[in-house]
Design a protein around this motif. Structure first.
Motif, short mmCIF file in Angstrom:
data_model
loop_
_atom_site.label_atom_id
_atom_site.label_comp_id
_atom_site.label_asym_id
_atom_site.label_seq_id
_atom_site.Cartn_x
_atom_site.Cartn_y
_atom_site.Cartn_z
N VAL A 242 -39.53 39.24 25.33
CA VAL A 242 -39.31 38.49 26.01
C VAL A 242 -39.72 38.52 27.46
CG1 VAL A 242 -37.94 36.81 27.33
CG2 VAL A 242 -38.15 36.97 24.40
N LYS A 243 -40.41 38.18 28.54
CA LYS A 243 -40.65 39.47 29.45
C LYS A 243 -39.27 39.02 30.52
CE LYS A 243 -43.35 38.83 33.50
NZ LYS A 243 -44.84 38.03 34.17
N ARG B 196 -34.03 38.95 14.40
CA ARG B 196 -34.05 37.16 14.62
C ARG B 196 -34.53 36.27 15.83
NH1 ARG B 196 -28.73 34.72 13.02
NH2 ARG B 196 -28.81 33.40 13.69
N ASP B 197 -34.60 36.87 17.25
CA ASP B 197 -35.14 36.50 17.97
C ASP B 197 -36.04 37.09 19.20
OD1 ASP B 197 -32.70 34.38 17.83
OD2 ASP B 197 -31.04 36.30 18.86
N GLY B 198 -36.95 37.89 18.85
CA GLY B 198 -37.60 38.59 19.19
C GLY B 198 -37.73 39.25 20.78
N LEU B 199 -36.39 39.94 20.72
CA LEU B 199 -35.77 40.25 21.77
C LEU B 199 -36.38 41.14 22.58
CD1 LEU B 199 -33.32 40.57 23.95
CD2 LEU B 199 -32.12 42.56 22.97
N LYS B 200 -37.22 41.82 22.07
CA LYS B 200 -38.07 43.13 22.38
C LYS B 200 -39.51 42.57 23.23
CE LYS B 200 -37.68 45.61 19.87
NZ LYS B 200 -37.80 47.50 18.50
N MET C 33 -31.18 51.98 26.69
CA MET C 33 -32.21 52.39 27.73
C MET C 33 -33.41 52.86 26.78
SD MET C 33 -30.23 55.10 29.24
CE MET C 33 -29.19 56.05 28.70
N ASP C 34 -33.28 53.28 25.40
CA ASP C 34 -34.52 53.82 24.72
C ASP C 34 -35.42 52.04 25.02
OD1 ASP C 34 -34.35 56.36 24.53
OD2 ASP C 34 -33.28 56.01 22.81
N GLU C 35 -34.87 51.70 24.48
CA GLU C 35 -35.67 49.85 24.23
C GLU C 35 -36.76 49.17 25.07
OE1 GLU C 35 -36.60 49.30 21.47
OE2 GLU C 35 -35.59 50.36 19.66
N GLY C 36 -35.51 49.92 25.96
CA GLY C 36 -35.83 48.99 27.50
C GLY C 36 -35.81 47.17 26.98
N GLY C 37 -36.50 46.93 28.20
CA GLY C 37 -36.66 45.26 28.48
C GLY C 37 -35.31 44.99 28.33
N LEU C 38 -35.17 43.47 27.83
CA LEU C 38 -34.26 42.61 27.74
C LEU C 38 -32.68 42.71 27.09
CD1 LEU C 38 -35.86 39.29 28.23
CD2 LEU C 38 -34.25 40.25 29.61
N MET C 39 -32.89 44.34 26.61
CA MET C 39 -31.67 44.85 25.88
C MET C 39 -30.44 44.86 26.11
SD MET C 39 -32.45 45.86 22.70
CE MET C 39 -31.86 46.66 21.70
N VAL D 110 -33.04 36.57 31.40
CA VAL D 110 -32.12 37.39 31.88
C VAL D 110 -30.49 36.85 31.45
CG1 VAL D 110 -30.14 38.31 32.72
CG2 VAL D 110 -32.75 38.77 33.25
N ASN D 111 -31.06 35.19 32.15
CA ASN D 111 -29.98 34.23 31.53
C ASN D 111 -29.76 33.57 30.04
OD1 ASN D 111 -28.68 34.01 33.91
ND2 ASN D 111 -29.83 32.76 35.36
N GLU D 112 -30.92 33.42 29.51
CA GLU D 112 -31.09 32.80 28.71
C GLU D 112 -30.58 34.00 28.13
OE1 GLU D 112 -35.38 31.63 28.16
OE2 GLU D 112 -35.12 30.08 29.90
N ILE D 113 -31.17 35.11 27.64
CA ILE D 113 -30.52 36.39 26.58
C ILE D 113 -29.48 36.29 27.13
CG2 ILE D 113 -30.41 38.71 25.86
CD1 ILE D 113 -33.29 37.05 24.87
N ASP D 114 -28.69 36.44 28.17
CA ASP D 114 -26.96 36.42 28.22
C ASP D 114 -26.32 35.65 27.24
OD1 ASP D 114 -25.16 37.32 30.47
OD2 ASP D 114 -24.85 35.37 29.71
N GLN D 115 -27.05 34.15 27.55
CA GLN D 115 -26.19 33.12 26.59
C GLN D 115 -26.39 33.16 24.79
OE1 GLN D 115 -23.74 30.59 27.72
NE2 GLN D 115 -24.54 32.25 29.78
#
Length: 389
Positions: free
Chosen positions: A363-364, A357-361, A312-318, A370-375
């Motif tokens: 990504v728009k 490694r993937d720069g999760l935070k 929750m603190d990080e938000g986005g695609l976390m 969402v589907n890409e991060i899921d996989q």
């Protein structure tokens, strides 16, 4: 008649929904029912309720479904694309009860009709809450919570100003291991984790309750659905599971939602909203109950709760990474590849790895990302699981 569709009809939420529909069949016209692999149950319900279409997720089950529906007016289909197509069929009220990230796409499609989505699929809000709620607003659709906790919060807020809310308290049963010595938890078996002390649910959600990953997701859901800050959301162990949620206001008052541990209560509220109708659920005898108990959750017993707060603190695609890693860790536990207390470390390490490694935070958030991060999270979680073997 209200037209209704039930996605995840063969699961516990879906079956409870159909139970209520069968109590008053003249009030509902069933459009679509979907299931995972339980072909016999899906076909029987589709025939009994005269659904327009029944969709089985597993294509290998299609021939059996078609055979069972032969000679009826119910169409048969299979596969994830067919499930999403079924969600585009005109419908007043849609139950989203598919378990896991797979529930996002059909729920998203159903919202485009501008009607009502009863949301039991936790992953939709956890993975894509901001864009899902915006999608509903843009299409003039209504999203109603079906989790007993969020339904309780929703009901406690009727007629209230959200600006006057100081805190929201989500209760938790504590799951199968709430009274176990902590040192015994690493040796908990699959069978032990699959038995809930209060609720009758499917295996996956029952295990999530034991680990409190279920509650971790509900914390995130609370933030996304009600638009409150993470520091306004609390959780507390309530073994009786009779108080589902409490809302605290700026005058010090607490409004509690109290009811039996029967999912038909929350489902029925959503099904009949904005009116209340009589439901076939137990009426509580407070004198017989006698007392209600509460205690704070232990961080060492339930590490999933802190992971949720970090998300929750990080938000986005976390949230998308969290959900996928949690599902993969659960799969690994069910398969016997990791222990019960290994699930939280797998999820935490997956998110740490993806952030570095993937720069999760960075990504728009879109439905595609969402589907890409899921996989990607599932791949990372598998990699981490292998290091624990």
């Amino acid at each position: 008649m209200k037209t209704v569709s039930v996605f995840g009809a063969t699961g516990s939420i879906g079956q409870n929904t159909l139970d209520l529909i069968k109590c008053d069949p003249q009030a509902y016209d069933v459009v679509a029912l979907t299931g995972g692999r339980n072909v016999a149950q899906l076909a029987a319900d589709a025939i009994a309720l005269k659904a327009d279409i029944a969709v089985i997720d597993d294509p290998d089950c299609y021939a059996e479904l078609r055979n069972l529906l032969s000679g009826t007016d119910v169409d048969a289909a299979s596969g994830s694309a067919a499930i999403v197509e079924a969600a585009t069929r005109p419908c007043d009220w849609t139950m989203s009860a598919i378990v896991g990230a797979a529930g996002l796409a059909p729920g998203w499609a159903a919202l485009e009709q501008g009607k009502t989505l009863a949301l039991a699929n936790k992953e939709s809000l956890v993975t894509a809450g901001p864009i899902l709620m915006d999608h509903a607003t843009r299409h003039g659709a209504t999203v109603l919570p079906v989790d007993s906790e969020h339904s309780g919060v929703f009901q406690a807020l009727i007629g209230e100003d959200i600006a006057a809310v100081e805190r929201i308290i989500i209760t938790a049963s504590g799951g199968a291991f709430r009274d176990w010595p902590i040192e015994d938890l690493p040796n908990a078996s699959l069978a032990e984790a699959s038995s809930h002390p209060n609720w009758d649910m499917g295996q996956r959600i029952t295990i999530d309750s034991a680990s409190m990953f279920n509650k971790a997701m509900e914390l995130i859901e609370t933030k996304e659905f009600f638009g409150v800050r993470p520091d306004q959301i609390e959780t507390i162990i309530h073994p009786e599971s009779l108080i589902h949620a409490l809302v605290g206001f700026n005058d010090g008052a607490l409004m509690a939602h109290v009811g039996p541990h029967d999912m038909r209560h929350a489902i029925g509220f959503a099904l009949n909203w904005p009116v209340r109708k009589e439901l076939p659920v137990q009426r509580l005898d407070l004198a017989a109950i006698g007392s209600l108990n509460f205690k704070a959750p232990e961080d060492s017993r339930y590490p999933a709760l802190q992971i949720a707060r970090d998300v929750m603190d990080e938000g986005g695609l976390m949230g998308a990474g969290f959900t996928a890693a949690k599902e993969q860790a659960l799969d690994s536990f069910i398969a016997g590849d990791i222990g019960f207390m290994d699930m939280a470390p797998v999820v935490a390490k997956t998110l740490d790895t993806m952030t570095s490694r993937d720069g999760l935070k960075n990504v728009k958030m879109t439905l595609d990302t969402v589907n890409e991060i899921d996989q990607l999270a599932r791949v990372r979680a598998i990699e981490i699981t292998k290091t624990l073997r």
